[in-house]
Design an enzyme around this catalytic site. Structure first.
Site, PDB file in Angstrom:
ATOM      1  N   GLU A 273       0.834  -1.211   0.000  1.00 52.09           N
ATOM      2  CA  GLU A 273       0.000   0.000   0.000  1.00 52.09           C
ATOM      3  C   GLU A 273       0.867   1.259   0.000  1.00 52.09           C
ATOM      4  OE1 GLU A 273      -2.233  -0.364   3.629  1.00 52.09           O
ATOM      5  OE2 GLU A 273      -3.427  -2.044   2.905  1.00 52.09           O
ATOM      6  N   PRO A 274       1.732   1.427  -0.969  1.00 53.42           N
ATOM      7  CA  PRO A 274       2.577   2.621  -0.943  1.00 53.42           C
ATOM      8  C   PRO A 274       1.767   3.878  -1.241  1.00 53.42           C
ATOM      9  CG  PRO A 274       2.873   1.460  -3.018  1.00 53.42           C
ATOM     10  CD  PRO A 274       1.954   0.612  -2.181  1.00 53.42           C
ATOM     11  N   GLY A 275       2.137   4.940  -0.609  1.00 56.37           N
ATOM     12  CA  GLY A 275       1.497   6.227  -0.883  1.00 56.37           C
ATOM     13  C   GLY A 275       2.571   7.238  -1.209  1.00 56.37           C
ATOM     14  N   ARG A 312       2.712  19.817   6.688  1.00 53.89           N
ATOM     15  CA  ARG A 312       3.724  18.863   7.155  1.00 53.89           C
ATOM     16  C   ARG A 312       4.827  19.527   8.006  1.00 53.89           C
ATOM     17  NH1 ARG A 312       6.704  15.935   4.764  1.00 53.89           N
ATOM     18  NH2 ARG A 312       6.320  14.106   6.021  1.00 53.89           N
ATOM     19  N   TYR A 316       4.934  17.743  11.592  1.00 58.65           N
ATOM     20  CA  TYR A 316       5.958  16.699  11.814  1.00 58.65           C
ATOM     21  C   TYR A 316       7.363  17.268  11.823  1.00 58.65           C
ATOM     22  CZ  TYR A 316       1.912  14.448   9.658  1.00 58.65           C
ATOM     23  OH  TYR A 316       0.647  14.069   9.329  1.00 58.65           O
ATOM     24  N   CYS A 342      -2.335  33.329  10.822  1.00 55.46           N
ATOM     25  CA  CYS A 342      -2.105  33.934  12.129  1.00 55.46           C
ATOM     26  C   CYS A 342      -1.628  32.929  13.167  1.00 55.46           C
ATOM     27  CB  CYS A 342      -3.399  34.585  12.596  1.00 55.46           C
ATOM     28  SG  CYS A 342      -3.963  35.749  11.381  1.00 55.46           S
TER      29      CYS A 342
HETATM   30  N1  LLP Z   1      -1.643   2.001   4.418  1.00 55.16           N
HETATM   31  C1  LLP Z   1      -2.186   2.480   5.546  1.00 55.16           C
HETATM   32  C2  LLP Z   1      -3.134   1.650   6.285  1.00 55.16           C
HETATM   33  C3  LLP Z   1      -1.846   3.755   5.988  1.00 55.16           C
HETATM   34  O1  LLP Z   1      -2.380   4.223   7.107  1.00 55.16           O
HETATM   35  C4  LLP Z   1      -0.935   4.537   5.244  1.00 55.16           C
HETATM   36  C5  LLP Z   1      -0.561   5.880   5.673  1.00 55.16           C
HETATM   37  C6  LLP Z   1      -0.404   3.996   4.052  1.00 55.16           C
HETATM   38  C7  LLP Z   1      -0.777   2.720   3.671  1.00 55.16           C
HETATM   39  C8  LLP Z   1       0.561   4.739   3.161  1.00 55.16           C
HETATM   40  O2  LLP Z   1       1.755   4.986   3.804  1.00 55.16           O
HETATM   41  P1  LLP Z   1       2.978   5.634   2.996  1.00 55.16           P
HETATM   42  O3  LLP Z   1       3.445   4.639   1.969  1.00 55.16           O
HETATM   43  O4  LLP Z   1       2.514   6.888   2.390  1.00 55.16           O
HETATM   44  O5  LLP Z   1       3.999   5.868   4.063  1.00 55.16           O
HETATM   45  N2  LLP Z   1       0.427  12.653   6.944  1.00 55.16           N
HETATM   46  C9  LLP Z   1       1.694  11.992   7.231  1.00 55.16           C
HETATM   47  C10 LLP Z   1       1.685  10.554   6.819  1.00 55.16           C
HETATM   48  C11 LLP Z   1       0.555   9.754   7.431  1.00 55.16           C
HETATM   49  C12 LLP Z   1       0.498   8.340   6.933  1.00 55.16           C
HETATM   50  C13 LLP Z   1      -0.796   7.715   7.274  1.00 55.16           C
HETATM   51  N3  LLP Z   1      -0.972   6.385   6.781  1.00 55.16           N
HETATM   52  C14 LLP Z   1       2.818  12.778   6.570  1.00 55.16           C
HETATM   53  O6  LLP Z   1       2.562  13.787   5.933  1.00 55.16           O
HETATM   54  O7  LLP Z   1       3.981  12.401   6.704  1.00 55.16           O
END
Ligand code: LLP
Length: 418
Positions: A273-275, A312, A316, A342
């Site tokens: 599940e890459p994002g 971000r 973070y 603000c």
């Molecule tokens: N699968 C699940 C169940 C997740 O909760 C997430 C991200 C992903 C996959 C994708 O993860 P990735 O490959 O993108 O690391 N807003 C934060 C990141 C929060 C991630 C939440 N879950 C930021 O801006 O760093």
């Protein structure tokens, strides 16, 4: 592989001048490279070619329909966490049989919506949730395909807000209680056990936590098999980090090399599940310098994007590279790059060395394709930025800039009240 590159001191996105694009769209503007999305997806997919796998892009990362459509057309599936994301995924053309649904707080309505659309599986995060899924499935005369999200108690060594696989985190069911959970699910005729999921965190920059997670879930999968409760899918979640500053995260190939030896020959289909890896470097946020302000303590570059557009840094303490869209000489100055909101948390960089930019100059904030627009808000009554995608040699506005009317569109004044 980066689409955003300088030629003759000017920033281009896949051969188009960023300056010319934003001359039409205005700023702040999210600019995406479709080519980079495609390349990143392909790099991930090819790295795991040796095993039976499926990539379910994490929709939360960047859910613009044009981004989703690009990935759906490549054959990707989708990892969703809400009914809204299911709607977006379906609207973009993902097939339901490639959609997995995570999240600790799925509502009855969301469960019913997902069941009616026959998604691949629910990644169940608690026993009360399992019960609700079965109740809804029974009422709808359907069988819900389920997988448990297990919490393996692994430290992914990332920012604490984005660690999700530690025992103290709210996610998943403890891996130590997973066998009982599967046993209980197996007695329910409205549920079909199909998988197991683990997602330990985000922006992970070493392979070790992934290896540890794989070892733990495989052990559980084999023991379930012995109990007569085999799973078909093992979903390893997302989490692969990218380079924002000087991190050296593993590439998909490095990750594959570390984990394929552990899983090759196993009877499972693996889901990823890459994002961030897919969308992170595929987007920049372009903003214009409104003012230069010097106080006795500091120099500020005040820009027209704010923490409502990209949160971000304040959330973070995240680093995002910032460079002028047109190079402006070699004189660097130490500045804070801040927005108009603000709050003192409204910054993109602190004590950062930047070329001596002038009022009116454009700045690019890099690696903003992941968790940028998707986490934006209307705080301070700021219409959200437009989103633009470069596809081949043309750019397309894929989300219009919001208007003032949009800000009040859903609001109502109570009638007959003073
Ligand atoms: N699968 C699940 C169940 C997740 O909760 C997430 C991200 C992903 C996959 C994708 O993860 P990735 O490959 O993108 O690391 N807003 C934060 C990141 C929060 C991630 C939440 N879950 C930021 O801006 O760093």
């Amino acid at each position: 592989m980066c689409a955003f590159a300088y030629q003759d001191d000017e920033l281009y996105c896949d051969g188009l001048k960023v300056k010319e694009i934003v001359a039409e769209t205005g700023t702040p503007c999210y600019l995406y490279s479709q080519k980079t999305l495609i390349d990143n997806y392909a790099a991930f997919d090819e790295a795991f070619a040796a095993i039976n796998h499926m990539i379910c892009y994490a929709v939360k990362t960047n859910s613009n329909l044009a981004v989703l459509r690009t990935l759906a057309r490549l054959g990707a599936g989708a990892d969703i966490v809400s009914g809204g994301e299911l709607y977006q995924a379906l609207a973009a053309g993902f097939s339901p049989e490639k959609i997995v649904f995570a999240g600790v707080g799925k509502t009855e309505e969301e469960i019913a919506y997902a069941l009616k659309n026959d998604i691949l599986m629910f990644n169940v995060e608690s026993m009360p949730e399992l019960e609700l899924i079965s109740t809804v499935a029974k009422a709808l005369k359907r069988i819900a395909r389920i997988s448990f999200r297990v919490n393996p108690d692994i430290n992914p060594k990332t920012h604490h807000h984005i660690s999700t696989g530690l025992a103290q985190n709210k996610f998943g069911i403890s891996i130590n209680h997973a066998e009982e959970a599967y046993q209980e699910a197996s007695t329910n005729k409205f549920l079909e056990i199909v998988g197991m999921q683990v997602h330990i965190g985000s922006q992970i920059t070493t392979v070790e936590p992934f290896v540890e997670a794989v070892e733990k879930v495989l052990k559980l999968a084999y023991s379930l098999q012995e109990m007569g409760l085999p799973v078909k899918y093992i979903d390893l979640g997302g989490g692969l980090g990218i380079t924002y500053k000087d991190e050296k995260p593993p590439t998909p190939r490095d990750l594959a090399q570390a984990i394929i030896p552990l899983i090759k020959g196993s009877p499972y289909q693996f889901i990823f599940e890459p994002g961030r890896y897919i969308a992170g470097n595929a987007g920049i946020l372009v903003t214009r310098v409104l003012y230069l302000k010097e106080t006795p303590a500091k120099k500020f570059v005040i820009v027209d994007a704010g923490m409502n557009d990209l949160s971000r840094p304040v959330l973070y303490d995240a680093y995002h590279e910032i460079r002028p869209v047109e190079k402006v000489g070699n004189n660097e100055m130490i500045v804070d790059v801040v927005g108009p909101i603000c709050e003192s948390g409204d910054y993109f960089a602190r004590k950062r060395s930047l070329p001596a930019v002038q009022q009116g100059d454009l700045l690019a904030i890099f690696n903003a394709g992941a968790y940028g627009f998707s986490m934006s808000s209307n705080y301070n009554a700021r219409p959200r930025a437009c989103e633009v995608m470069v596809i081949k040699d043309k750019y397309h506005i894929v989300r219009e800039r919001e208007t003032y009317e949009d800000l009040v569109k859903k609001e109502k004044l109570p009638k007959n009240e003073s």
